[in-house]
Scaffold this active site. Structure first.
Site, PDB file in Angstrom:
ATOM      1  N   ILE B  74     -40.703 -11.944 -40.375  1.00  0.00           N
ATOM      2  CA  ILE B  74     -41.873 -11.877 -39.485  1.00  0.00           C
ATOM      3  C   ILE B  74     -41.947 -10.493 -38.838  1.00  0.00           C
ATOM      4  O   ILE B  74     -43.034  -9.972 -38.591  1.00  0.00           O
ATOM      5  CB  ILE B  74     -41.798 -12.982 -38.388  1.00  0.00           C
ATOM      6  CG1 ILE B  74     -41.646 -14.369 -39.012  1.00  0.00           C
ATOM      7  CG2 ILE B  74     -42.993 -12.924 -37.453  1.00  0.00           C
ATOM      8  CD1 ILE B  74     -42.758 -14.796 -39.938  1.00  0.00           C
ATOM      9  N   CYS B 133     -30.523  -6.687 -34.500  1.00  0.00           N
ATOM     10  CA  CYS B 133     -31.624  -5.750 -34.672  1.00  0.00           C
ATOM     11  C   CYS B 133     -31.067  -4.328 -34.664  1.00  0.00           C
ATOM     12  O   CYS B 133     -29.987  -4.073 -34.131  1.00  0.00           O
ATOM     13  CB  CYS B 133     -32.658  -5.939 -33.565  1.00  0.00           C
ATOM     14  SG  CYS B 133     -31.963  -6.087 -31.924  1.00  0.00           S
ATOM     15  N   GLY B 221     -32.556 -22.956 -42.513  1.00  0.00           N
ATOM     16  CA  GLY B 221     -32.774 -24.297 -43.050  1.00  0.00           C
ATOM     17  C   GLY B 221     -31.473 -24.921 -43.548  1.00  0.00           C
ATOM     18  O   GLY B 221     -30.410 -24.308 -43.466  1.00  0.00           O
ATOM     19  N   GLY B 269     -34.065 -25.261 -35.556  1.00  0.00           N
ATOM     20  CA  GLY B 269     -34.951 -24.169 -35.965  1.00  0.00           C
ATOM     21  C   GLY B 269     -35.922 -24.597 -37.037  1.00  0.00           C
ATOM     22  O   GLY B 269     -36.981 -25.175 -36.757  1.00  0.00           O
TER      23      GLY B 269
END
Lengths: 286, 308
Positions: B74, B133, B221, B269
């Site tokens: 994203i 990050c 997932g 999540g």
């Protein structure tokens, strides 16, 4: 093991939803609902077994706008296919909701094997649908699977004689759910067998838009991106009120995953699921 | 059965009515899921990662489904901390549910500025520091892949937000996650959450193109659950502060497995995408699931994995 646990949970959830007090459904219109629905019927269209109408039983909602969509996730996806798939609402009533799909990938392959009684998690109606203007001549422009939302649009419109639909398609006409449309509105189809047929169809779309714009009408389009781009450029040229329905990959349908962003003309990111899928043609970058 | 839990930090505790939180980036700002459950029933809501200024994110496609999981790139799209404080936070039931602000920055100084801004917000119960990050000042090395950098960020946030519980979110994309966990604990973290997504890639063979415009993305997932359990287990053994586990949790049994491995709480999540009521249902079902497995209280279960 995990899949079993998830299934057990879904069953309990079905029960909870069934027992929900009646007052619950009287919330604000177009509030999305999460349901566990049952497959009523899976109807193949055309001879290839790759186009299907899926009918599901009794959604909790009755208020919806043509152009809105649902997230569908059959229990048969298990944990192997974790994501639900977005489908435009083809038509809906208190008794059933119908979506139309083409088999393209793993999810739709599994959907093509659904049987009556199978369970599907469904959340919606989601997003913003098409404008319905009772008195305005309205031109519906559909490319391929983009025909789906116009079935419900034609059914919901208070004056269907005001509607005219131009449908461009690559597969045989009987692959698409046009049976419900042909008797109700002015219907014109163009079968694309060669690349030059596409040019003819795009040319026809421009001509129909020009006629409709001259009567201060409205144009609504749904279909592949190159087709939407052409419609957008004609809308600009003719200064015609036009709405476009976009398709995008998404995980949630609720504006959370940010997988489906498009850009508005002022370069602001907008979620196709929440601010769309229907956008004003002069307000979206394609 | 009382399933409330307190994350006892070095400086501040974080009290949760139950151990089920939603994971950052999968639950928007919470309000997006209000149609599918009562937000106040959750243990906590970790909101979409916030940066100091609005961020546009990566080009599409940004997500792709993979077997039992998904990849996302994203690019941390968000409206910036000011819009969050002004418009999103007031819409959340923060008096009834712990709201945890996930923060992201490109330098230690920016992390500190962001933390200071959020320290002033009564509605924010804790900060979750995303250290997966790049540090622009250090040629893009990821804060979370270097113990010294991870410690520096933790220290900066700890100092800038003296009234908040500081949770540091670790990346699994490291050689030794326990080493990073030690570093952030020593730097003053109140708790640790793990795991962030696992770096991955998918390709479209027909088009000979990457499935994501960014080429690489983060895998989440059910597919990552064994990696996540392993990380929680290793981190919980290495540190004294509480660990919040996440990675592929979709049902109450998954949550209990993480607690068995040493977690105090869990985050849901990708499960929120499987069904938007996943976290709500999980919180509701936890007491029943405990009964099924003969668990009398969560503290007794925690880190009770038998190794003999």
């Amino acid at each position: 093991m995990q899949a079993k646990t998830a299934c057990a949970r879904d069953k309990r959830l079905t029960l909870r939803l069934t027992l929900r007090p009646a007052g619950f459904i009287l919330r604000a219109m177009h509030q999305p609902f999460l349901d566990s629905l049952r497959v009523l019927e899976l109807t193949p269209y055309g001879g290839q077994r790759s186009f299907f109408a899926l009918r599901l039983s009794r959604p909790s909602w009755t208020a919806w706008t043509p152009g809105q969509f649902l997230m569908l996730r059959p229990a048969s996806f298990g944990l192997e296919l974790p994501l639900a798939r977005p489908f435009g609402i083809c038509d809906a009533s208190a008794r059933q909701v119908m979506c139309f799909f083409q088999v393209l990938g793993r999810g739709t392959q599994r959907m093509a094997a659904l049987r009556p009684g199978d369970e599907v998690s469904v959340w919606g109606p989601l997003g913003r649908g098409f404008a319905v203007e009772q008195n305005a001549p309205t031109l519906l422009l559909a490319g391929g699977m983009g025909i789906a939302p116009f079935v419900g649009y034609a059914n919901a419109h208070p004056e269907p004689e005001k509607l005219r639909l131009l449908f461009g398609h690559r597969e045989a006409l009987d692959c698409y759910p046009v049976d419900a449309l042909t008797g109700r509105i002015r219907f014109e189809s163009a079968h694309e067998r060669a690349p030059e047929d596409r040019d003819k169809f795009i040319h026809s779309a421009r001509e129909r838009m020009r006629d409709c714009a001259a009567r201060n009408g409205l144009a609504l389009a749904c279909g592949p991106l190159p087709f939407l781009r052409a419609v957008q450029s004609f809308a600009h040229e003719l200064r015609m009120r036009t709405q476009l329905s976009l398709e995008n990959r998404m995980a949630c349908g609720t504006g959370a995953c940010l997988g489906c962003v498009a850009q508005s003309v002022d370069k602001t990111p907008v979620c196709t699921c929440r601010e769309g899928p229907v956008f004003q043609a002069d307000n979206i970058l394609l | 059965m009382d399933i409330s839990v307190t994350l006892r930090g070095q400086t501040h505790d974080l009290a949760l009515k139950n151990p089920v939180l939603t994971a950052s980036g999968t639950f928007g700002n919470g309000i997006e899921f209000a149609s599918y459950g009562n937000l106040s029933r959750l243990g906590g809501i970790v909101v979409k990662g916030l940066s100091l200024k609005p961020k546009a994110g990566n080009p599409c496609p940004r997500i792709v489904e993979t077997t039992a999981g998904m990849l996302n790139a994203i690019g941390l799209q968000n409206d910036g901390v000011e819009i969050f404080c002004r418009e999103k936070l007031p819409a959340l039931p923060w008096r009834d549910v712990a709201v945890i602000a996930n923060i992201y920055a490109a330098s230690t100084a920016e992390f500190a500025e962001l933390a200071a801004r959020l320290d002033a917000e009564q509605g924010v119960a804790a900060l979750e520091v995303n250290i997966s990050c790049p540090n622009i000042a250090r040629s893009g090395v990821l804060f979370g892949q270097d113990p010294a950098q991870a410690a520096a960020v933790t220290r900066a946030v700890r100092t800038a937000a003296p009234t908040k519980h500081i949770m540091v979110k670790l990346s699994p994309n490291v050689t030794d996650i326990a080493l990073i966990a030690h570093a952030v604990e020593d730097a003053g973290a109140d708790s640790i959450s793990c795991i962030n997504t696992v770096l991955g890639m998918a390709v479209d063979l027909g088009a000979r193109k990457p499935a994501l415009a960014n080429v690489l993305g983060g895998l989440s997932g059910p597919a990552v659950k064994p990696v996540a359990l392993r990380c929680v287990w290793q981190v919980a053994r290495a540190v004294g502060i509480p660990v919040v586990g996440m990675g592929g949790i979709v049902c109450a049994q998954d949550a209990l497995e993480f607690i068995l491995a040493g977690a105090y709480a869990v985050q849901v999540g990708t499960g929120n995408f499987i069904r938007p009521d996943c976290a709500f249902a999980l919180a509701d079902e936890l007491p029943d699931a405990c009964n099924r497995f003969g668990i009398t209280d969560l503290e007794e279960l925690r880190a009770s994995l038998r190794l003999d």
